[in-house]
Design a protein around this motif. Structure first.
Motif, PDB file in Angstrom:
ATOM      1  N   LEU A  84      45.105  -9.271 -12.463  1.00  0.00           N
ATOM      2  CA  LEU A  84      45.809  -9.549 -11.217  1.00  0.00           C
ATOM      3  C   LEU A  84      45.234 -10.827 -10.631  1.00  0.00           C
ATOM      4  N   ILE A  85      46.097 -11.795 -10.338  1.00  0.00           N
ATOM      5  CA  ILE A  85      45.685 -13.029  -9.680  1.00  0.00           C
ATOM      6  C   ILE A  85      46.165 -12.960  -8.240  1.00  0.00           C
ATOM      7  N   ILE A  86      45.227 -13.026  -7.312  1.00  0.00           N
ATOM      8  CA  ILE A  86      45.534 -12.925  -5.878  1.00  0.00           C
ATOM      9  C   ILE A  86      45.645 -14.331  -5.319  1.00  0.00           C
ATOM     10  N   GLY A  87      46.871 -14.756  -5.033  1.00  0.00           N
ATOM     11  CA  GLY A  87      47.108 -16.109  -4.537  1.00  0.00           C
ATOM     12  C   GLY A  87      48.082 -16.845  -5.432  1.00  0.00           C
ATOM     13  N   SER A  88      49.166 -17.368  -4.838  1.00  0.00           N
ATOM     14  CA  SER A  88      50.214 -18.013  -5.627  1.00  0.00           C
ATOM     15  C   SER A  88      50.331 -19.493  -5.313  1.00  0.00           C
ATOM     16  N   GLY A  89      49.211 -20.117  -4.922  1.00  0.00           N
ATOM     17  CA  GLY A  89      49.185 -21.561  -4.770  1.00  0.00           C
ATOM     18  C   GLY A  89      48.978 -22.220  -6.117  1.00  0.00           C
ATOM     19  N   ILE A  90      48.567 -23.483  -6.098  1.00  0.00           N
ATOM     20  CA  ILE A  90      48.431 -24.231  -7.351  1.00  0.00           C
ATOM     21  C   ILE A  90      47.404 -23.583  -8.275  1.00  0.00           C
ATOM     22  N   ILE A  91      46.224 -23.217  -7.744  1.00  0.00           N
ATOM     23  CA  ILE A  91      45.174 -22.640  -8.591  1.00  0.00           C
ATOM     24  C   ILE A  91      45.642 -21.334  -9.215  1.00  0.00           C
ATOM     25  N   GLY A  92      46.234 -20.448  -8.400  1.00  0.00           N
ATOM     26  CA  GLY A  92      46.700 -19.163  -8.917  1.00  0.00           C
ATOM     27  C   GLY A  92      47.758 -19.328  -9.985  1.00  0.00           C
ATOM     28  N   CYS A  93      48.710 -20.232  -9.761  1.00  0.00           N
ATOM     29  CA  CYS A  93      49.782 -20.442 -10.738  1.00  0.00           C
ATOM     30  C   CYS A  93      49.261 -21.096 -12.020  1.00  0.00           C
ATOM     31  N   GLU A  94      48.261 -21.978 -11.889  1.00  0.00           N
ATOM     32  CA  GLU A  94      47.680 -22.583 -13.090  1.00  0.00           C
ATOM     33  C   GLU A  94      46.953 -21.541 -13.937  1.00  0.00           C
ATOM     34  N   ILE A  95      46.183 -20.677 -13.302  1.00  0.00           N
ATOM     35  CA  ILE A  95      45.469 -19.632 -14.056  1.00  0.00           C
ATOM     36  C   ILE A  95      46.464 -18.665 -14.688  1.00  0.00           C
TER      37      ILE A  95
ATOM     38  N   GLN B 206      47.631 -12.794 -24.608  1.00  0.00           N
ATOM     39  CA  GLN B 206      46.688 -11.705 -24.857  1.00  0.00           C
ATOM     40  C   GLN B 206      46.514 -10.833 -23.618  1.00  0.00           C
ATOM     41  N   THR B 207      47.084 -11.262 -22.496  1.00  0.00           N
ATOM     42  CA  THR B 207      46.824 -10.613 -21.204  1.00  0.00           C
ATOM     43  C   THR B 207      48.135 -10.351 -20.474  1.00  0.00           C
ATOM     44  N   GLU B 208      48.262  -9.153 -19.922  1.00  0.00           N
ATOM     45  CA  GLU B 208      49.370  -8.867 -19.010  1.00  0.00           C
ATOM     46  C   GLU B 208      48.977  -9.432 -17.648  1.00  0.00           C
ATOM     47  N   VAL B 209      49.704 -10.439 -17.171  1.00  0.00           N
ATOM     48  CA  VAL B 209      49.326 -11.172 -15.971  1.00  0.00           C
ATOM     49  C   VAL B 209      50.204 -10.769 -14.796  1.00  0.00           C
ATOM     50  N   HIS B 210      49.561 -10.326 -13.708  1.00  0.00           N
ATOM     51  CA  HIS B 210      50.239 -10.031 -12.447  1.00  0.00           C
ATOM     52  C   HIS B 210      49.838 -11.108 -11.443  1.00  0.00           C
ATOM     53  N   LEU B 211      50.806 -11.630 -10.697  1.00  0.00           N
ATOM     54  CA  LEU B 211      50.545 -12.666  -9.699  1.00  0.00           C
ATOM     55  C   LEU B 211      50.994 -12.159  -8.334  1.00  0.00           C
ATOM     56  N   LEU B 212      50.045 -12.111  -7.392  1.00  0.00           N
ATOM     57  CA  LEU B 212      50.333 -11.625  -6.044  1.00  0.00           C
ATOM     58  C   LEU B 212      50.794 -12.795  -5.179  1.00  0.00           C
TER      59      LEU B 212
ATOM     60  N   ASN C 273      57.817 -15.196  -0.180  1.00  0.00           N
ATOM     61  CA  ASN C 273      58.922 -14.775  -1.040  1.00  0.00           C
ATOM     62  C   ASN C 273      59.106 -15.709  -2.222  1.00  0.00           C
ATOM     63  N   ARG C 274      58.206 -16.672  -2.380  1.00  0.00           N
ATOM     64  CA  ARG C 274      58.226 -17.545  -3.556  1.00  0.00           C
ATOM     65  C   ARG C 274      56.862 -18.220  -3.691  1.00  0.00           C
ATOM     66  N   VAL C 275      56.524 -18.589  -4.928  1.00  0.00           N
ATOM     67  CA  VAL C 275      55.256 -19.280  -5.160  1.00  0.00           C
ATOM     68  C   VAL C 275      55.343 -20.695  -4.585  1.00  0.00           C
ATOM     69  N   LEU C 276      54.202 -21.333  -4.394  1.00  0.00           N
ATOM     70  CA  LEU C 276      54.141 -22.676  -3.809  1.00  0.00           C
ATOM     71  C   LEU C 276      55.060 -22.780  -2.592  1.00  0.00           C
ATOM     72  N   PRO C 277      54.837 -21.961  -1.568  1.00  0.00           N
ATOM     73  CA  PRO C 277      55.777 -21.885  -0.444  1.00  0.00           C
ATOM     74  C   PRO C 277      55.936 -23.172   0.343  1.00  0.00           C
TER      75      PRO C 277
ATOM     76  N   GLY D 225      56.144 -14.525 -19.133  1.00  0.00           N
ATOM     77  CA  GLY D 225      55.592 -13.179 -19.161  1.00  0.00           C
ATOM     78  C   GLY D 225      54.832 -12.754 -17.927  1.00  0.00           C
ATOM     79  N   VAL D 226      54.717 -13.621 -16.912  1.00  0.00           N
ATOM     80  CA  VAL D 226      53.974 -13.277 -15.701  1.00  0.00           C
ATOM     81  C   VAL D 226      54.812 -12.352 -14.822  1.00  0.00           C
ATOM     82  N   ILE D 227      54.193 -11.305 -14.312  1.00  0.00           N
ATOM     83  CA  ILE D 227      54.845 -10.372 -13.392  1.00  0.00           C
ATOM     84  C   ILE D 227      54.471 -10.800 -11.975  1.00  0.00           C
ATOM     85  N   ILE D 228      55.441 -11.306 -11.221  1.00  0.00           N
ATOM     86  CA  ILE D 228      55.168 -11.816  -9.877  1.00  0.00           C
ATOM     87  C   ILE D 228      55.548 -10.751  -8.850  1.00  0.00           C
ATOM     88  N   HIS D 229      54.625 -10.457  -7.965  1.00  0.00           N
ATOM     89  CA  HIS D 229      54.849  -9.497  -6.886  1.00  0.00           C
ATOM     90  C   HIS D 229      55.107 -10.284  -5.601  1.00  0.00           C
TER      91      HIS D 229
END
Length: 466
Positions: free
Chosen positions: A182-193, A202-208, A212-216, A234-238
């Motif tokens: 789970l990546i907490i944060g959908s700014g540039i760093i979170g989206c890059e990771i 190799q990883t199921e990736v969840h993005l918090l 209502n959208r990344v890079l708001p 394959g990223v699951i965005i919440h």
């Protein structure tokens, strides 16, 4: 007690560029570094993250099956990936060390460099102590550049244990690919990771994503472009989700998310990574001993790169990089460091125009930006026009079999339109964003851009068609 013309506190992009520029003026310089040489720009930031990104992109290309070839036994070894990343960082560190040794006090007669390992603290405006592992040393200087950078911001109510709940500085300490992250944060760093780990598959990736959208802060079409690409990878965005709590169990983490719509969701992951920005490293500098108070954000107020005290410049103490309160970019830090050194040497310099900064975002595909976006122009009530062109129409992108991308140019609404901003997504977006930044900085009209002969086939040809 040793005395220097300049002491630079911090060896990141701001500090090291200040030291190297000051060397050009024949100054005697001491660099003080408490952690890794090169700061976060080398070991826990730009260089290591981009090395890992490039490796993940290479893997993603090798895994493709739509280009007429197929890898028979493609696999990835996380330990070797990390070793490669660390090797890249150490390669840069040893380049820096070689420069320091080349211009050491013993070898250089015109200007010199030395490196002190330890943590700096001001005693008075001309004196610091440097506390290392074994001893504390006192140093004096005529001038100082504070360039202590920033560290990952903590999430309120969430304890970072650096093993299962981590921040971006802990990436290189992972022992294997997490099965679920789970990546907490959908700014540039979170989206890059999220891009890096989803590339390796190799990883199921969840993005918090609390919005209502990344890079708001970006225009909706740009945010949607990034969001769709992450999901296609394959990223699951919440979206519109807030972290309520993380419960630790021996073999997993239980994450409870609350959504703006009122519903909640429980997911299970192995690692949670906090990526909600960075905060300035100023709390241990002893700023009160020089009459300086950090802002609420922990930054240091500056004017012409000089530190401010009670509204007045302390014209022998400068601040550069992330602690200055300006955009936290490697390029900005380097610029500020160089200009601070030029002011110390009483060399004519120029003010930085932060409105024309170009930024690269290492997603799949990469995203580049410069100047203002539509949201900012509407807030400023500036009339403008927008031209949008898809990479599906660009011959070079077609030849590369990589047409997922666009170029969006924003111009002023006047007889001779000026370029106000650009956003570009797709391969090699970083290659032509600099030329647009130059055109914006020069105040050139769009007509000047159209006069240029662009090589064929190239992605830059798109400018001729927008």
């Amino acid at each position: 007690m040793k005395e220097y013309d300049l002491i630079v506190i911090g060896s990141g992009p701001a500090g090291f560029s200040a030291a190297m520029r000051a060397l050009d003026f024949g100054l005697k310089i001491c660099i003080v570094e408490g952690a890794h040489l090169g700061g976060a720009g080398i070991m826990n930031g730009a260089l290591t993250s981009k090395t890992m990104y490039e490796l993940s992109m290479d893997y993603a290309v090798a895994a493709r099956t739509d280009r007429g070839y197929r890898s028979g036994s493609l696999s990835v070894d996380f330990e070797m990936v990390i070793k490669t990343v660390i090797h890249a960082a150490k390669e840069k560190q040893y380049q820096m060390l070689s420069q320091i040794e080349t211009f050491s006090e013993e070898k250089s007669s015109s200007g010199s460099l030395c490196l002190k390992k330890g943590w700096a603290k001001f005693v008075d405006p001309y004196t610091i102590t440097v506390t290392g592992h074994d001893a504390t040393e006192t140093l004096k200087a005529k001038n100082f550049v504070i360039a202590t950078g920033a560290k990952p911001r903590k999430a309120p109510g969430l304890e970072i244990d650096h093993e299962r709940i981590i921040n971006s500085d802990d990436l290189l300490s992972l022992k294997k690919f997490p099965e679920r992250m789970l990546i907490i944060g959908s700014g540039i760093i979170g989206c890059e990771i999220a891009t890096i780990f989803s590339n390796f598959k190799q990883t199921e990736v969840h993005l918090l994503d609390r919005a209502n959208r990344v890079l708001p802060y970006e225009d909706d079409d740009v945010s949607q472009f990034v969001s769709k690409n992450l999901e296609d990878n394959g990223v699951i965005i919440h979206h519109t989700a807030h972290l309520r709590t993380i419960n630790k169990y021996p073999d997993h983490l239980e994450v409870i998310l609350d959504y703006d719509a009122g519903n909640s969701k429980v997911i299970e992951v192995d690692v949670a990574l906090v990526a909600i920005g960075r905060v300035a490293n100023t709390e241990k500098l002893g700023l009160s001993n020089i009459g300086v108070q950090a802002t609420e954000r922990g930054t240091i107020e500056i004017a012409d790169h000089c530190v401010l005290r009670d509204g007045n410049n302390i014209c022998h103490i400068y601040a550069a990089g992330d602690i200055s309160g300006h955009t936290q970019l490697y390029s900005v830090a380097e610029f500020q460091g160089r200009l601070a050194a030029e002011q110390i040497a009483d060399t004519p310099s120029y003010p930085l125009d932060y409105s024309h900064m170009s930024t690269l975002m290492f997603f799949k595909p990469e995203l580049a930006s410069v100047g203002l976006n539509e949201k900012q122009l509407r807030e400023k009530k500036i009339a403008h026009k927008v031209a949008y062109y898809s990479n599906k129409l660009v011959n070079r992108a077609i030849a590369m079999r990589s047409t997922n991308g666009f170029i969006k140019i924003i111009v002023s609404n006047e007889e001779q339109p000026r370029i106000l901003g650009m956003r570009a997504g797709g391969p090699q977006a970083s290659a032509y964003i600099v030329s647009v930044a130059h055109l914006i900085n020069q105040g050139n009209s769009l007509q000047e851009v159209l006069k240029i002969f662009y090589p064929h086939p190239s992605l830059a040809e798109v400018f001729r068609n927008v």
